[in-house]
Scaffold this active site. Structure first.
Site, PDB file in Angstrom:
ATOM      1  N   LYS A  27      -1.209  18.229 -22.870  1.00  0.00           N
ATOM      2  CA  LYS A  27       0.257  18.134 -23.005  1.00  0.00           C
ATOM      3  C   LYS A  27       0.693  17.295 -24.201  1.00  0.00           C
ATOM      4  CE  LYS A  27       1.429  18.889 -18.188  1.00  0.00           C
ATOM      5  NZ  LYS A  27       2.117  18.388 -17.010  1.00  0.00           N
ATOM      6  N   ASP A  82       8.656  19.881 -17.167  1.00  0.00           N
ATOM      7  CA  ASP A  82       8.324  18.942 -16.085  1.00  0.00           C
ATOM      8  C   ASP A  82       9.524  18.039 -15.799  1.00  0.00           C
ATOM      9  OD1 ASP A  82       5.692  19.749 -15.616  1.00  0.00           O
ATOM     10  OD2 ASP A  82       4.872  18.383 -17.134  1.00  0.00           O
TER      11      ASP A  82
HETATM   12  N1  LIG Z   1       3.682  18.332  -9.509  1.00  0.00           N
HETATM   13  C1  LIG Z   1       3.717  18.659 -10.775  1.00  0.00           C
HETATM   14  O1  LIG Z   1       4.397  19.584 -11.198  1.00  0.00           O
HETATM   15  C2  LIG Z   1       2.914  17.854 -11.733  1.00  0.00           C
HETATM   16  C3  LIG Z   1       3.189  17.921 -13.113  1.00  0.00           C
HETATM   17  C4  LIG Z   1       2.435  17.142 -13.957  1.00  0.00           C
HETATM   18  C5  LIG Z   1       1.415  16.337 -13.453  1.00  0.00           C
HETATM   19  N2  LIG Z   1       1.177  16.308 -12.123  1.00  0.00           N
HETATM   20  C6  LIG Z   1       0.140  15.432 -11.563  1.00  0.00           C
HETATM   21  O2  LIG Z   1       0.448  14.104 -11.961  1.00  0.00           O
HETATM   22  C7  LIG Z   1      -0.759  13.387 -12.186  1.00  0.00           C
HETATM   23  C8  LIG Z   1      -0.751  12.764 -13.589  1.00  0.00           C
HETATM   24  O3  LIG Z   1      -0.690  13.782 -14.556  1.00  0.00           O
HETATM   25  P1  LIG Z   1      -0.556  13.442 -16.120  1.00  0.00           P
HETATM   26  O4  LIG Z   1      -0.379  14.729 -16.807  1.00  0.00           O
HETATM   27  O5  LIG Z   1       0.452  12.370 -16.369  1.00  0.00           O
HETATM   28  O6  LIG Z   1      -2.003  12.836 -16.418  1.00  0.00           O
HETATM   29  P2  LIG Z   1      -2.446  11.846 -17.582  1.00  0.00           P
HETATM   30  O7  LIG Z   1      -1.618  12.061 -18.807  1.00  0.00           O
HETATM   31  O8  LIG Z   1      -3.924  11.945 -17.665  1.00  0.00           O
HETATM   32  O9  LIG Z   1      -2.042  10.396 -17.010  1.00  0.00           O
HETATM   33  C9  LIG Z   1      -2.696   9.873 -15.896  1.00  0.00           C
HETATM   34  C10 LIG Z   1      -2.162   8.485 -15.566  1.00  0.00           C
HETATM   35  O10 LIG Z   1      -2.879   8.038 -14.425  1.00  0.00           O
HETATM   36  C11 LIG Z   1      -3.165   6.683 -14.581  1.00  0.00           C
HETATM   37  N3  LIG Z   1      -4.394   6.325 -13.846  1.00  0.00           N
HETATM   38  C12 LIG Z   1      -5.610   6.902 -13.908  1.00  0.00           C
HETATM   39  N4  LIG Z   1      -6.459   6.279 -13.075  1.00  0.00           N
HETATM   40  C13 LIG Z   1      -5.736   5.288 -12.464  1.00  0.00           C
HETATM   41  C14 LIG Z   1      -6.042   4.294 -11.504  1.00  0.00           C
HETATM   42  N5  LIG Z   1      -7.273   4.178 -10.968  1.00  0.00           N
HETATM   43  N6  LIG Z   1      -5.055   3.453 -11.124  1.00  0.00           N
HETATM   44  C15 LIG Z   1      -3.822   3.552 -11.647  1.00  0.00           C
HETATM   45  N7  LIG Z   1      -3.477   4.460 -12.576  1.00  0.00           N
HETATM   46  C16 LIG Z   1      -4.427   5.317 -12.969  1.00  0.00           C
HETATM   47  C17 LIG Z   1      -3.328   6.449 -16.076  1.00  0.00           C
HETATM   48  O11 LIG Z   1      -2.953   5.130 -16.084  1.00  0.00           O
HETATM   49  P3  LIG Z   1      -2.831   3.917 -17.049  1.00  0.00           P
HETATM   50  O12 LIG Z   1      -1.670   4.271 -17.938  1.00  0.00           O
HETATM   51  O13 LIG Z   1      -2.526   2.823 -16.127  1.00  0.00           O
HETATM   52  O14 LIG Z   1      -4.165   3.853 -17.732  1.00  0.00           O
HETATM   53  C18 LIG Z   1      -2.323   7.475 -16.676  1.00  0.00           C
HETATM   54  O15 LIG Z   1      -1.057   6.866 -16.861  1.00  0.00           O
HETATM   55  C19 LIG Z   1      -1.892  14.381 -11.951  1.00  0.00           C
HETATM   56  O16 LIG Z   1      -2.339  14.258 -10.616  1.00  0.00           O
HETATM   57  C20 LIG Z   1      -1.233  15.723 -12.143  1.00  0.00           C
HETATM   58  O17 LIG Z   1      -1.868  16.751 -11.415  1.00  0.00           O
HETATM   59  C21 LIG Z   1       1.897  17.052 -11.260  1.00  0.00           C
END
Ligand SMILES: NC(=O)c1ccc[n+]([C@@H]2O[C@H](COP(=O)([O-])OP(=O)(O)OC[C@H]3O[C@@H](n4cnc5c(N)ncnc54)[C@H](OP(=O)(O)O)[C@@H]3O)[C@@H](O)[C@H]2O)c1
Length: 275
Positions: free
Chosen positions: A72, A108
């Site tokens: 993304k 989103d």
């Molecule tokens: N429902 C929907 O339509 C939708 C849409 C988009 C995403 N999602 C879901 O949302 C989640 C995040 O997606 P994303 O695209 O933002 O992913 P991303 O860009 O990889 O970001 C992941 C985030 O998770 C944090 N993280 C990872 N391990 C962690 C831990 N042990 N403790 C606390 N924070 C942790 C990271 O934190 P730090 O910044 O603290 O390092 C980062 O900010 C995923 O599960 C995805 O499937 C859902």
């Protein structure tokens, strides 16, 4: 004689991994309900192949793309134009192909705002957002620009992007846990609880410190048993999992691709495909 809109066109989700994705079912249901012969595929594209995949999408004449983890944010330099909200958020989940040009948008953000609107809870004025990845940035943008919160506490381990709005306060998890969770809305946007993701947040959150009538949204789906939403529900808080945001971001992606609002029965067909 058939019009060009009757000809089958190809759409794809690019991500890594993508095998768990519900997007093909959602979008295929939309095409069927719209009476269109188009097809939607989930394609695994590893990070180092994203640039080549986007060049290939132009060459193959694909009609539209969705991008998911880990593309993304990485896609931005490969796109020709960005919507104002995608530029502000710094992440793209929907690409519209206009001839040879790739136009990046972020659905989103309005998808989350629409999902929040479905929740029977008061309009939030104070919110807490956990995580600083692409999903969190889209949620923060929606809370500031669409929902209109007065205060937003934004929490991550690594640090949030430099706050660009006086309503944002950046916090670490220990700073958040040091006081009550005084907010009408808590939105979990980290990868904790997703399939193959970490199991626990850095610090357990005491949901009993949230005010009565508050809501907890978890963008993760499917809802992890025994996770944040189960604990919030046990506390009597309103809850919603990530499927509702997933539905609405797909509805807005379809609207961008088709250039028109989706009729309610099409949205209901998408909802049925999702659940
Ligand atoms: N429902 C929907 O339509 C939708 C849409 C988009 C995403 N999602 C879901 O949302 C989640 C995040 O997606 P994303 O695209 O933002 O992913 P991303 O860009 O990889 O970001 C992941 C985030 O998770 C944090 N993280 C990872 N391990 C962690 C831990 N042990 N403790 C606390 N924070 C942790 C990271 O934190 P730090 O910044 O603290 O390092 C980062 O900010 C995923 O599960 C995805 O499937 C859902």
């Amino acid at each position: 004689m058939s019009s060009t809109s009757d000809l089958p066109r190809l759409y794809a989700l690019l991500g890594d991994p993508v095998h768990h994705s519900r997007s093909p079912a959602l979008h295929q249901a939309a095409f069927t309900a719209l009476g269109l012969p188009h097809r939607y595929f989930a394609l695994r594209v590893p990070p180092e192949r994203l640039g080549a995949a986007l060049i290939g999408a132009r060459a193959l004449g694909l009609a539209g793309l969705n991008l998911t983890i880990p593309h993304k944010q990485a896609a931005l330099p490969h796109l020709d134009d960005l919507s104002p909200s995608a530029a502000r958020i710094g992440a793209v989940n929907t690409v519209i192909l206009r001839g040879d040009r790739l136009y990046g948008d972020n659905t989103d953000s309005p998808g989350f705002a629409a999902a929040l609107g479905q929740l029977r809870a008061r309009t939030p004025s104070a919110a807490i957002v956990l995580g600083a990845g692409g999903a969190a940035r889209a949620v923060v943008d929606a809370l500031l620009h669409q929902v209109g919160v007065d205060q937003l506490r934004w929490v991550s381990r690594a640090g949030v992007p430099p706050p660009h709005d006086p309503r944002i306060r950046a916090l670490t998890y220990p700073q958040l846990a040091a006081g009550p969770l005084a907010a009408d809305l808590l939105v979990h946007c980290t990868s904790v609880g997703m399939a193959g993701g970490p199991a626990e947040l850095p610090i357990p959150l005491d949901l009993t410190t949230m005010p009565a009538g508050a809501a907890v949204l978890d963008l993760v789906y499917p809802r992890p048993p025994g996770g944040l939403l189960d604990r919030a529900e046990a506390r009597g808080l309103a809850v919603q999992d990530g499927l509702e945001t997933l539905l609405w971001q797909a509805v807005y992606a379809q609207e961008r691709w088709q250039g028109r609002p989706l009729p309610a029965p099409v949205i209901e067909a998408m909802r049925a495909a999702l659940r």
